[in-house]
Design a protein around this motif. Structure first.
Motif, mmCIF file in Angstrom:
data_model
loop_
_atom_site.group_PDB
_atom_site.id
_atom_site.type_symbol
_atom_site.label_atom_id
_atom_site.label_comp_id
_atom_site.label_asym_id
_atom_site.label_seq_id
_atom_site.Cartn_x
_atom_site.Cartn_y
_atom_site.Cartn_z
ATOM 1 N N ASP A 47 -4.018 5.914 6.717
ATOM 2 C CA ASP A 47 -3.381 4.613 6.524
ATOM 3 C C ASP A 47 -2.867 4.417 5.109
ATOM 4 O O ASP A 47 -1.976 3.596 4.869
ATOM 5 C CB ASP A 47 -4.370 3.495 6.861
ATOM 6 C CG ASP A 47 -4.683 3.412 8.352
ATOM 7 O OD1 ASP A 47 -3.858 3.921 9.152
ATOM 8 O OD2 ASP A 47 -5.738 2.857 8.713
ATOM 9 N N THR A 107 1.138 8.086 8.407
ATOM 10 C CA THR A 107 0.053 7.406 9.109
ATOM 11 C C THR A 107 -0.282 8.068 10.449
ATOM 12 O O THR A 107 -1.439 8.106 10.854
ATOM 13 C CB THR A 107 0.423 5.930 9.358
ATOM 14 O OG1 THR A 107 1.681 5.863 10.045
ATOM 15 C CG2 THR A 107 0.531 5.181 8.040
ATOM 16 N N LYS A 163 0.939 4.607 4.444
ATOM 17 C CA LYS A 163 1.847 3.639 5.049
ATOM 18 C C LYS A 163 2.909 3.227 4.040
ATOM 19 O O LYS A 163 2.611 2.840 2.917
ATOM 20 C CB LYS A 163 1.064 2.414 5.502
ATOM 21 C CG LYS A 163 1.872 1.415 6.306
ATOM 22 C CD LYS A 163 0.987 0.278 6.783
ATOM 23 C CE LYS A 163 1.763 -0.717 7.632
ATOM 24 N NZ LYS A 163 0.896 -1.826 8.102
ATOM 25 N N GLY A 164 4.164 3.332 4.434
ATOM 26 C CA GLY A 164 5.268 2.969 3.554
ATOM 27 C C GLY A 164 5.715 4.070 2.621
ATOM 28 O O GLY A 164 6.688 3.901 1.886
ATOM 29 N N GLU A 197 1.002 -1.804 -3.413
ATOM 30 C CA GLU A 197 0.497 -2.043 -2.061
ATOM 31 C C GLU A 197 1.664 -2.277 -1.114
ATOM 32 O O GLU A 197 2.592 -3.019 -1.435
ATOM 33 C CB GLU A 197 -0.420 -3.267 -2.057
ATOM 34 C CG GLU A 197 -0.987 -3.602 -0.687
ATOM 35 C CD GLU A 197 -1.804 -4.880 -0.689
ATOM 36 O OE1 GLU A 197 -2.284 -5.276 0.390
ATOM 37 O OE2 GLU A 197 -1.950 -5.494 -1.770
ATOM 38 N N TRP A 198 1.632 -1.601 0.021
ATOM 39 C CA TRP A 198 2.684 -1.756 1.020
ATOM 40 C C TRP A 198 2.450 -3.054 1.788
ATOM 41 O O TRP A 198 1.371 -3.287 2.330
ATOM 42 C CB TRP A 198 2.678 -0.570 1.974
ATOM 43 C CG TRP A 198 3.645 -0.718 3.114
ATOM 44 C CD1 TRP A 198 3.377 -1.074 4.389
ATOM 45 C CD2 TRP A 198 5.066 -0.511 3.046
ATOM 46 N NE1 TRP A 198 4.527 -1.107 5.133
ATOM 47 C CE2 TRP A 198 5.584 -0.770 4.333
ATOM 48 C CE3 TRP A 198 5.927 -0.146 2.033
ATOM 49 C CZ2 TRP A 198 6.932 -0.663 4.620
ATOM 50 C CZ3 TRP A 198 7.279 -0.034 2.328
ATOM 51 C CH2 TRP A 198 7.762 -0.288 3.605
ATOM 52 N N ILE A 199 3.465 -3.905 1.849
ATOM 53 C CA ILE A 199 3.341 -5.181 2.560
ATOM 54 C C ILE A 199 4.046 -5.112 3.912
ATOM 55 O O ILE A 199 3.421 -5.190 4.958
ATOM 56 C CB ILE A 199 3.914 -6.342 1.729
ATOM 57 C CG1 ILE A 199 3.229 -6.415 0.361
ATOM 58 C CG2 ILE A 199 3.759 -7.661 2.480
ATOM 59 C CD1 ILE A 199 1.739 -6.654 0.419
ATOM 60 N N SER A 200 5.359 -4.975 3.894
ATOM 61 C CA SER A 200 6.099 -4.947 5.154
ATOM 62 C C SER A 200 7.498 -4.396 4.913
ATOM 63 O O SER A 200 7.911 -4.172 3.768
ATOM 64 C CB SER A 200 6.203 -6.343 5.773
ATOM 65 O OG SER A 200 6.963 -7.200 4.939
ATOM 66 N N GLN A 201 8.204 -4.226 5.991
ATOM 67 C CA GLN A 201 9.569 -3.703 5.923
ATOM 68 C C GLN A 201 10.380 -4.283 7.064
ATOM 69 O O GLN A 201 9.890 -4.404 8.191
ATOM 70 C CB GLN A 201 9.511 -2.174 6.007
ATOM 71 C CG GLN A 201 10.766 -1.488 6.437
ATOM 72 C CD GLN A 201 10.637 0.026 6.423
ATOM 73 O OE1 GLN A 201 10.624 0.642 5.376
ATOM 74 N NE2 GLN A 201 10.525 0.641 7.583
ATOM 75 N N GLU A 202 11.606 -4.664 6.760
ATOM 76 C CA GLU A 202 12.504 -5.185 7.791
ATOM 77 C C GLU A 202 13.678 -4.227 7.944
ATOM 78 O O GLU A 202 14.392 -3.964 6.982
ATOM 79 C CB GLU A 202 13.015 -6.575 7.409
ATOM 80 C CG GLU A 202 11.923 -7.636 7.382
ATOM 81 C CD GLU A 202 12.460 -9.014 7.060
ATOM 82 O OE1 GLU A 202 13.707 -9.162 7.052
ATOM 83 O OE2 GLU A 202 11.656 -9.927 6.805
#
Length: 336
Positions: free
Chosen positions: A85, A61, A88-89, A203-208
């Motif tokens: 973008d 990104t 991303k991920g 689809e990339w959502i999130s990462q912790e």
């Protein structure tokens, strides 16, 4: 017993024309949009054994700092930049079409990456799109078409010759030194915008992310690992305490991960991380063959186990037959 075999395979027997092509390697850079991952430097060293130009694809990104870092690594001819973008991920479904388009554009004879969770997801997709057989976890390169890898959990060594037109490889980072700085590669766009069909389906959502101050397991010079013998997640605190006293990274056996003591990104072994630290200390680990495959290249191996017949003692340079619940607290107390 080490078994050496010669194995030839290819779907494209007509690819002998490849012998007349100039060697050119495309390396897939792994990074976090800020810094190049160490595994890619190991891959760059492996690429030098293939000969020819070495191009590095950096997709992400915001990759400006990573691109600049890669240009300075020894052996890099050019850096191919892909920024947007959509990356991303680092989803393999998105990256695979980009890698394919880049490979075709520069006519690369080899597509290479360091062996990691990311490359294990990405490169088989790339190989499928190219209709070739990927060669994974390479530990040595004999020639541009002949490679060495381990099989049967590291108990046998296979030498194979690939006749595919394009070789798709992942290399084991512990088998190649990290490439140093000293280069001056050029920078250009990987492919023109809109010149290839972008991947979809995910689809990339999130990462912790869990952050700590300990050395990264994959690159730590000292690693302390706990196994099933630690008995619980709460008891793993003493493994962390000992590692902190030693300035070490922390690992675990698959049994400890499966039991829920620690997260799976700490697993060392055939199906986890393969490491080769200066010192590996295994605590409460029996030494199953799958675990040994991930740490047997360590420079020095030490083990603590109450079972004198534990297999890990067969590969350990130093062994202590003792109750870990007595030995570890004593070690923590004595290390200043």
């Amino acid at each position: 017993m080490i078994l050496n075999n010669i194995f030839r395979y290819s779907k494209n027997f007509g690819s002998k024309v490849n012998g007349h092509r100039l060697q050119s390697t495309l390396i897939i850079a792994e990074h976090d949009n800020e810094k190049l991952a160490a595994v890619t430097r190991n891959a760059l060293t492996a690429a030098k054994k293939l000969g020819g130009e070495v191009s590095v694809l950096v997709a992400g990104t915001k990759v400006g700092s990573v691109v600049e870092e890669v240009t300075k690594v020894s052996g890099v001819t050019k850096v191919l930049k892909a920024e947007g973008d959509e990356f991303k991920g680092f989803l393999p479904e998105v990256l695979a079409p980009l890698v394919l388009a880049t490979q075709k554009r520069i006519n690369a004879t080899h597509v290479l990456a360091g062996s990691s969770a990311q490359s294990k997801s990405l490169l088989p997709r790339v190989a499928a799109l190219l209709d070739v057989s990927p060669v994974t976890d390479v530990i040595d390169i004999k020639s541009p078409d002949t490679f060495v890898r381990t099989i049967y959990a590291g108990n046998a060594i296979l030498t194979l010759k690939s006749l595919d037109a394009v070789k798709v490889l992942t290399v084991r980072s512990t088998s190649f030194e990290a490439a140093a700085d000293g280069g001056s590669g050029s920078i250009e766009d990987a492919v023109p915008a809109g010149s290839y069909e972008k991947g979809s389906g995910s689809e990339w959502i999130s990462q912790e992310l869990t952050k700590n101050d300990r050395p990264d397991l994959a690159s730590a010079k000292i690693v302390v690992s706990g196994g099933r013998g630690v008995k619980s997640a709460d008891n793993f605190k003493m493994i962390y305490d000992l590692a902190d006293k030693m300035g070490a990274g922390v690992g675990a056996s698959r049994a400890a991960v499966d039991a829920g003591f620690v997260p799976n990104d700490m697993q060392v072994g055939q199906t986890g991380k393969i490491i080769a630290p200066e010192l590996y200390l295994g605590i409460g680990i029996s030494g199953a063959i799958q675990h040994l495959a991930g740490m047997k290249d360590s420079k020095t191996i030490a083990a603590i186990n109450k079972d004198p017949d534990a297999p890990i003692f067969q590969v350990a340079d130093f062994g202590l037959v003792a109750d870990l619940f007595k030995a570890v607290p004593e070690m923590i107390e004595k290390i200043k």
